[in-house]
Design a protein around this motif. Structure first.
Motif, PDB file in Angstrom:
ATOM      1  N   LYS A 187       0.813  -1.220   0.000  1.00  0.00           N
ATOM      2  CA  LYS A 187       0.000   0.000   0.000  1.00  0.00           C
ATOM      3  C   LYS A 187       0.842   1.263   0.000  1.00  0.00           C
ATOM      4  N   GLN A 188       1.782   1.370   0.920  1.00  0.00           N
ATOM      5  CA  GLN A 188       2.567   2.594   1.030  1.00  0.00           C
ATOM      6  C   GLN A 188       3.487   2.777  -0.168  1.00  0.00           C
ATOM      7  N   ASN A 189       4.103   1.683  -0.648  1.00  0.00           N
ATOM      8  CA  ASN A 189       4.958   1.786  -1.836  1.00  0.00           C
ATOM      9  C   ASN A 189       4.160   2.223  -3.054  1.00  0.00           C
ATOM     10  N   PHE A 190       2.951   1.686  -3.171  1.00  0.00           N
ATOM     11  CA  PHE A 190       2.094   2.037  -4.298  1.00  0.00           C
ATOM     12  C   PHE A 190       1.771   3.527  -4.270  1.00  0.00           C
ATOM     13  N   ARG A 191       1.344   4.031  -3.134  1.00  0.00           N
ATOM     14  CA  ARG A 191       0.964   5.436  -3.038  1.00  0.00           C
ATOM     15  C   ARG A 191       2.168   6.355  -3.221  1.00  0.00           C
ATOM     16  N   ARG A 192       3.297   5.950  -2.675  1.00  0.00           N
ATOM     17  CA  ARG A 192       4.498   6.761  -2.822  1.00  0.00           C
ATOM     18  C   ARG A 192       4.908   6.865  -4.290  1.00  0.00           C
ATOM     19  N   LEU A 193       4.826   5.759  -5.012  1.00  0.00           N
ATOM     20  CA  LEU A 193       5.226   5.767  -6.414  1.00  0.00           C
ATOM     21  C   LEU A 193       4.260   6.580  -7.266  1.00  0.00           C
ATOM     22  N   ILE A 194       2.967   6.456  -6.990  1.00  0.00           N
ATOM     23  CA  ILE A 194       1.983   7.246  -7.721  1.00  0.00           C
ATOM     24  C   ILE A 194       2.239   8.731  -7.512  1.00  0.00           C
ATOM     25  N   GLU A 195       2.533   9.115  -6.270  1.00  0.00           N
ATOM     26  CA  GLU A 195       2.800  10.519  -5.974  1.00  0.00           C
ATOM     27  C   GLU A 195       4.104  10.986  -6.616  1.00  0.00           C
ATOM     28  N   GLN A 196       5.139  10.145  -6.564  1.00  0.00           N
ATOM     29  CA  GLN A 196       6.428  10.515  -7.136  1.00  0.00           C
ATOM     30  C   GLN A 196       6.343  10.729  -8.635  1.00  0.00           C
ATOM     31  N   GLN A 197       5.540   9.934  -9.306  1.00  0.00           N
ATOM     32  CA  GLN A 197       5.434  10.044 -10.755  1.00  0.00           C
ATOM     33  C   GLN A 197       4.439  11.105 -11.193  1.00  0.00           C
ATOM     34  N   ASN A 198       3.764  11.731 -10.205  1.00  0.00           N
ATOM     35  CA  ASN A 198       2.883  12.856 -10.501  1.00  0.00           C
ATOM     36  C   ASN A 198       1.798  12.473 -11.494  1.00  0.00           C
ATOM     37  N   LEU A 199       1.243  11.270 -11.314  1.00  0.00           N
ATOM     38  CA  LEU A 199       0.241  10.768 -12.238  1.00  0.00           C
ATOM     39  C   LEU A 199      -1.156  11.300 -11.946  1.00  0.00           C
ATOM     40  N   VAL A 200      -1.417  11.639 -10.681  1.00  0.00           N
ATOM     41  CA  VAL A 200      -2.760  12.055 -10.287  1.00  0.00           C
ATOM     42  C   VAL A 200      -2.707  13.388  -9.553  1.00  0.00           C
ATOM     43  N   GLU A 201      -3.856  14.012  -9.416  1.00  0.00           N
ATOM     44  CA  GLU A 201      -3.978  15.243  -8.648  1.00  0.00           C
ATOM     45  C   GLU A 201      -5.280  15.198  -7.863  1.00  0.00           C
ATOM     46  N   GLU A 202      -5.287  15.865  -6.718  1.00  0.00           N
ATOM     47  CA  GLU A 202      -6.488  15.901  -5.891  1.00  0.00           C
ATOM     48  C   GLU A 202      -7.561  16.744  -6.556  1.00  0.00           C
ATOM     49  N   THR A 203      -8.804  16.340  -6.375  1.00  0.00           N
ATOM     50  CA  THR A 203      -9.922  17.104  -6.928  1.00  0.00           C
ATOM     51  C   THR A 203     -10.449  18.126  -5.931  1.00  0.00           C
ATOM     52  N   GLY A 204     -10.078  17.952  -4.671  1.00  0.00           N
ATOM     53  CA  GLY A 204     -10.609  18.822  -3.622  1.00  0.00           C
ATOM     54  C   GLY A 204     -11.870  18.277  -2.981  1.00  0.00           C
TER      55      GLY A 204
END
Length: 294
Positions: free
Chosen positions: A240-257
């Motif tokens: 879980k943590q590795n997955f989220r860290r990698l997604i954030e590092q690669q800047n693939l998604v952004e928060e919608t608010g």
């Protein structure tokens, strides 16, 4: 082959009482194979097609089982989201219905050790001579993780073809094999399960370096929903943590608010795919941390 992920399960669109994949002829009015496929699928199944790529050309002489004629099929892999009734007489089916041994999300399936490997070992020992027996043992070890070899989730086709050669799937019957030895898994017409295995293998490999999983996601999603979708396709658990860290590092998604509606617990943040990085990621790739389970 049309794929969707619904409620955390990878699903494939089928016809003929869930025993075949959608197929149709290439018509002269179609500008290209791809445009013809899109038109045929959307007309016959009422299902829109998003991402699409050519999968493979199947042309084995005996693949159709109808006389001596050769039937050539140019197969495509399409990704979409389920939208209402499919219109296909078979509808959407979980792809693990056809390949139950490929689902390792809950750990190593019991059938691998209690059913599949014993029957493959017996087949391996029936080889003609030491050379063939050794080769069969090596193939069993490499494809099903026997004798300490790691399970490779991308080898879907190799595993199915090994089971076919050993006479452990119903489709091998027309080659003189015994159906009483078959392992669990829904059979399909002609070589459609081989086509499905090819598509699953392609998609499992591709999600590790291309962001195609977003073609299967809604416009807004939580990171947990994204992880569940990737796990469903890969048939493996993710850290879980590795997955989220990698997604954030690669800047693939952004928060919608916005926050996801939740009946209990803390509401989760909603994200969307950053469309402006699509071309960049399509070139450079995005790796996903698949967990290696024993």
């Amino acid at each position: 082959m049309l794929v969707a992920v619904t409620h955390g399960e990878p699903r494939v669109l089928t016809t003929e009482s869930a025993c075949a994949l959608p197929a149709g002829p290439f018509e002269v009015e179609h500008r290209s194979l791809q445009s013809g496929l899109r038109a045929w699928v959307e007309t016959q199944t009422r299902q829109p097609v998003g991402y699409m790529e050519q999968l493979y050309t199947f042309a084995d002489r005996d693949r159709s089982g109808v006389g001596a004629g050769r039937v050539i099929s140019v197969c495509y892999l399409g990704l979409t989201r389920e939208s209402g009734e499919s219109g296909a007489p078979g509808g959407w089916q979980p792809w693990y219905r056809y390949f139950p041994w490929e689902d390792w999300r809950g750990g190593r399936p019991a059938m691998v050790d209690t059913l599949i490997l014993p029957r493959l070992r017996q087949w391996a020992e029936q080889g003609a001579g030491n050379g063939q027996r050794d080769l069969r043992r090596q193939r069993v070890s490499m494809t099903f993780g026997r004798d300490g070899d790691a399970w490779n989730e991308d080898m879907v086709l190799q595993r199915y073809e090994l089971l076919f050669e050993a006479g452990l799937v119903p489709e091998a019957d027309r080659h003189g094999c015994e159906s009483t030895r078959c392992v669990p898994g829904q059979a399909m017409r002609h070589d459609h399960r081989r086509i499905l295995a090819t598509g699953i293998a392609r998609l499992r490999a591709k999600i590790k370096y291309r962001p195609v999983v977003f073609e299967l996601m809604p416009a807004e999603f939580t990171l947990l929903q994204l992880q569940v979708a990737v796990e469903a396709l890969a048939g493996r658990g993710l850290h879980k943590q590795n997955f989220r860290r990698l997604i954030e590092q690669q800047n693939l998604v952004e928060e919608t608010g916005a926050l996801a509606a939740s009946s209990a617990g803390r509401p989760a943040k909603l994200f969307r795919f950053r469309g402006d990085v699509l071309l960049e990621r399509a070139i450079s790739g995005s790796k996903l941390p698949l967990a290696r389970q024993a």
